[in-house]
Write a protein that holds these residues in place. Structure first.
Motif, PDB file in Angstrom:
ATOM      1  N   MET A  32       0.810  -1.201   0.000  1.00 33.59           N
ATOM      2  CA  MET A  32       0.000   0.000   0.000  1.00 33.59           C
ATOM      3  C   MET A  32       0.856   1.268   0.000  1.00 33.59           C
ATOM      4  N   GLN A  33       2.054   1.216   0.609  1.00 33.03           N
ATOM      5  CA  GLN A  33       2.850   2.414   0.763  1.00 33.03           C
ATOM      6  C   GLN A  33       3.532   2.812  -0.547  1.00 33.03           C
ATOM      7  N   MET A  34       3.803   4.109  -0.670  1.00 29.05           N
ATOM      8  CA  MET A  34       4.561   4.621  -1.802  1.00 29.05           C
ATOM      9  C   MET A  34       5.764   5.368  -1.250  1.00 29.05           C
ATOM     10  N   THR A  35       6.892   5.303  -1.955  1.00 27.44           N
ATOM     11  CA  THR A  35       8.092   5.955  -1.465  1.00 27.44           C
ATOM     12  C   THR A  35       8.394   7.243  -2.223  1.00 27.44           C
ATOM     13  N   PHE A  36       7.578   7.596  -3.209  1.00 25.58           N
ATOM     14  CA  PHE A  36       7.816   8.812  -3.961  1.00 25.58           C
ATOM     15  C   PHE A  36       6.734   9.831  -3.656  1.00 25.58           C
ATOM     16  N   ASP A  37       7.026  11.123  -3.915  1.00 27.16           N
ATOM     17  CA  ASP A  37       6.005  12.144  -3.763  1.00 27.16           C
ATOM     18  C   ASP A  37       4.883  11.881  -4.752  1.00 27.16           C
ATOM     19  N   VAL A  38       3.713  12.413  -4.456  1.00 27.61           N
ATOM     20  CA  VAL A  38       2.576  12.217  -5.341  1.00 27.61           C
ATOM     21  C   VAL A  38       2.714  13.196  -6.507  1.00 27.61           C
TER      22      VAL A  38
ATOM     23  N   GLU B  91      -8.877   3.438   6.374  1.00 28.95           N
ATOM     24  CA  GLU B  91      -9.482   2.339   7.138  1.00 28.95           C
ATOM     25  C   GLU B  91      -9.009   0.991   6.607  1.00 28.95           C
ATOM     26  N   ARG B  92      -8.953   0.850   5.291  1.00 32.72           N
ATOM     27  CA  ARG B  92      -8.480  -0.413   4.707  1.00 32.72           C
ATOM     28  C   ARG B  92      -7.001  -0.624   5.015  1.00 32.72           C
ATOM     29  N   MET B  93      -6.216   0.415   4.898  1.00 36.22           N
ATOM     30  CA  MET B  93      -4.795   0.314   5.202  1.00 36.22           C
ATOM     31  C   MET B  93      -4.569  -0.070   6.662  1.00 36.22           C
ATOM     32  N   SER B  94      -5.431   0.435   7.533  1.00 31.13           N
ATOM     33  CA  SER B  94      -5.270   0.203   8.966  1.00 31.13           C
ATOM     34  C   SER B  94      -5.559  -1.235   9.362  1.00 31.13           C
ATOM     35  N   GLU B  95      -6.137  -2.004   8.472  1.00 30.01           N
ATOM     36  CA  GLU B  95      -6.413  -3.410   8.748  1.00 30.01           C
ATOM     37  C   GLU B  95      -5.189  -4.287   8.482  1.00 30.01           C
ATOM     38  N   GLU B  96      -4.152  -3.712   7.844  1.00 25.55           N
ATOM     39  CA  GLU B  96      -2.956  -4.472   7.506  1.00 25.55           C
ATOM     40  C   GLU B  96      -1.878  -4.270   8.568  1.00 25.55           C
ATOM     41  N   GLU B  97      -1.472  -5.354   9.205  1.00 23.09           N
ATOM     42  CA  GLU B  97      -0.490  -5.285  10.288  1.00 23.09           C
ATOM     43  C   GLU B  97       0.842  -4.715   9.806  1.00 23.09           C
ATOM     44  N   SER B  98       1.207  -4.991   8.552  1.00 21.60           N
ATOM     45  CA  SER B  98       2.485  -4.505   8.032  1.00 21.60           C
ATOM     46  C   SER B  98       2.546  -2.979   8.041  1.00 21.60           C
ATOM     47  N   ASN B  99       1.403  -2.330   7.824  1.00 22.84           N
ATOM     48  CA  ASN B  99       1.379  -0.877   7.832  1.00 22.84           C
ATOM     49  C   ASN B  99       1.620  -0.325   9.241  1.00 22.84           C
ATOM     50  N   TRP B 100       1.097  -1.015  10.254  1.00 23.13           N
ATOM     51  CA  TRP B 100       1.337  -0.587  11.636  1.00 23.13           C
ATOM     52  C   TRP B 100       2.797  -0.803  12.018  1.00 23.13           C
ATOM     53  N   PHE B 101       3.396  -1.875  11.508  1.00 18.05           N
ATOM     54  CA  PHE B 101       4.811  -2.116  11.784  1.00 18.05           C
ATOM     55  C   PHE B 101       5.644  -0.977  11.212  1.00 18.05           C
ATOM     56  N   ARG B 102       5.348  -0.578   9.999  1.00 21.65           N
ATOM     57  CA  ARG B 102       6.086   0.522   9.375  1.00 21.65           C
ATOM     58  C   ARG B 102       5.901   1.815  10.164  1.00 21.65           C
ATOM     59  N   GLU B 103       4.658   2.078  10.560  1.00 17.34           N
ATOM     60  CA  GLU B 103       4.382   3.321  11.275  1.00 17.34           C
ATOM     61  C   GLU B 103       5.159   3.378  12.586  1.00 17.34           C
ATOM     62  N   PHE B 104       5.125   2.304  13.358  1.00 15.24           N
ATOM     63  CA  PHE B 104       5.819   2.292  14.638  1.00 15.24           C
ATOM     64  C   PHE B 104       7.331   2.256  14.458  1.00 15.24           C
ATOM     65  N   SER B 105       7.823   1.540  13.441  1.00 18.88           N
ATOM     66  CA  SER B 105       9.265   1.469  13.202  1.00 18.88           C
ATOM     67  C   SER B 105       9.820   2.836  12.845  1.00 18.88           C
ATOM     68  N   ARG B 106       9.156   3.536  11.953  1.00 17.23           N
ATOM     69  CA  ARG B 106       9.644   4.847  11.530  1.00 17.23           C
ATOM     70  C   ARG B 106       9.537   5.852  12.667  1.00 17.23           C
ATOM     71  N   ASP B 107       8.409   5.809  13.396  1.00 17.28           N
ATOM     72  CA  ASP B 107       8.229   6.748  14.498  1.00 17.28           C
ATOM     73  C   ASP B 107       9.316   6.562  15.556  1.00 17.28           C
ATOM     74  N   THR B 108       9.599   5.310  15.887  1.00 18.93           N
ATOM     75  CA  THR B 108      10.628   5.019  16.884  1.00 18.93           C
ATOM     76  C   THR B 108      12.010   5.436  16.389  1.00 18.93           C
ATOM     77  N   ALA B 109      12.286   5.128  15.124  1.00 26.04           N
ATOM     78  CA  ALA B 109      13.590   5.469  14.558  1.00 26.04           C
ATOM     79  C   ALA B 109      13.818   6.976  14.575  1.00 26.04           C
ATOM     80  N   ILE B 110      12.819   7.739  14.177  1.00 25.03           N
ATOM     81  CA  ILE B 110      12.961   9.194  14.126  1.00 25.03           C
ATOM     82  C   ILE B 110      13.095   9.775  15.523  1.00 25.03           C
TER      83      ILE B 110
END
Length: 305
Positions: free
Chosen positions: A68-74, A220-239
């Motif tokens: 679901m994630q994108m690494t480039f600007d829109v 809401e659909r993205m929030s159902e995917e555990e991988s997205n929460w892992f990314r969110e918490f990993s990046r938040d912690t790293a920063i």
């Protein structure tokens, strides 16, 4: 292993759209809903109806296409040939953001210019959603910059740099929805959709604007995917860890120390699987240098713990 273990704070918790990749993913899904959301957002910023907006990648994605994630600007092209680049900036950086935005706008215009002797080019827009005040004394909801002289006379107005200030807009929370402008609605949605104490208010905003309703459905659909929460918490912690370390550093040997620290952190983040583009923005290293570090790690992987 407990299969029910999850990083999602609650069954109804939603991802933070003020994080770069969540913001981008919201607008870049190959669905009608994501397209409706994108056109609604652009219309609220530009003050006119956007009938068609084609998403184009201005940087290659590094993850699998199915993610679901994108690494480039829109990066977006309108039906009239105009182009826009949209990005979310969740926190202020130490670099000169004005210079950065101008460079992005110039690159966008250069890519949009047509060959020939008549110097034809349609307008381009560098749109930045800022979760901070660009200038301490300027708390405008939106600032729109073009090339003007001291008397206010413009050139061709092909270059447009737009800053949206979420910190200013979020203070409008609680304002009756019918009194809000489209831009204010989008600003409040982005500021509070992940705040479970504001669910009822955000739902009223979404009910009043179809594009926001579609954006909320994507989150809401993205929030159902555990991988997205892992990314969110990993990046938040790293920063947070990175910022804490940097703030604790002394001024002695500052330039060299920061460089060495940034390289060390970049290697650690790469080992955690965080995208090079995210690392580059987080630690302040050029993307090319981070990619070289990635190549080194692939060629000489660290021993497993």
């Amino acid at each position: 292993m407990n299969e029910n273990k999850t990083l999602r704070p609650s069954p109804t918790a939603l991802l933070n759209p003020r994080l770069d990749w969540n913001f981008k993913a919201m607008f870049t899904q190959e669905t009608e809903g994501s397209q409706i959301a994108l056109k609604s957002f652009l219309s609220s910023v530009l003050g006119r109806t956007i009938k068609k907006a084609i998403v184009t990648a201005n940087e290659p994605p590094v993850d699998a296409p199915s993610q679901m994630q994108m690494t480039f600007d829109v990066s977006v092209k309108f039906d009239d040939g105009e182009k826009a680049s949209i990005e979310m900036q969740g926190q202020a950086r130490k670099y000169d953001y004005a210079v950065r935005s101008e460079i992005h706008a110039v690159r966008l215009l250069n890519n949009n210019a047509k060959k020939g002797s008549k110097w034809k080019a349609t307008k381009v827009y560098q749109i930045s959603v800022l979760n901070f005040h660009y200038k301490k004394g300027d708390k405008s909801e939106m600032s729109w910059y073009t090339m003007r002289d001291g008397k206010g006379n413009g050139l061709a107005d092909r270059l447009n740099v737009i800053f949206i200030d979420l910190l200013t807009i979020k203070k409008l929370v609680g304002t009756p929805v019918e009194m809000l402008t489209p831009l204010q609605k989008w600003g409040l949605y982005l500021s509070y959709v992940d705040d479970e104490s504001k669910v009822e208010y955000v739902d009223k905003i979404a009910d009043s604007e179809g594009g926001i309703m579609e954006a909320k459905a994507v989150i809401e659909r993205m929030s159902e995917e555990e991988s997205n929460w892992f990314r969110e918490f990993s990046r938040d912690t790293a920063i947070r860890d990175y910022n804490s370390d940097m703030e604790a550093a002394t001024e002695e040997g500052l330039a060299q120390g920061r460089q060495e620290k940034a390289i060390e952190d970049a290697r650690n983040f790469l080992n955690e699987g965080i995208a090079p583009e995210v690392i580059s923005r987080c630690v302040g290293l050029p993307l090319e240098q981070v990619l070289e570090l990635q190549k080194e790690l692939i060629a000489h992987p660290s021993p497993a713990n």
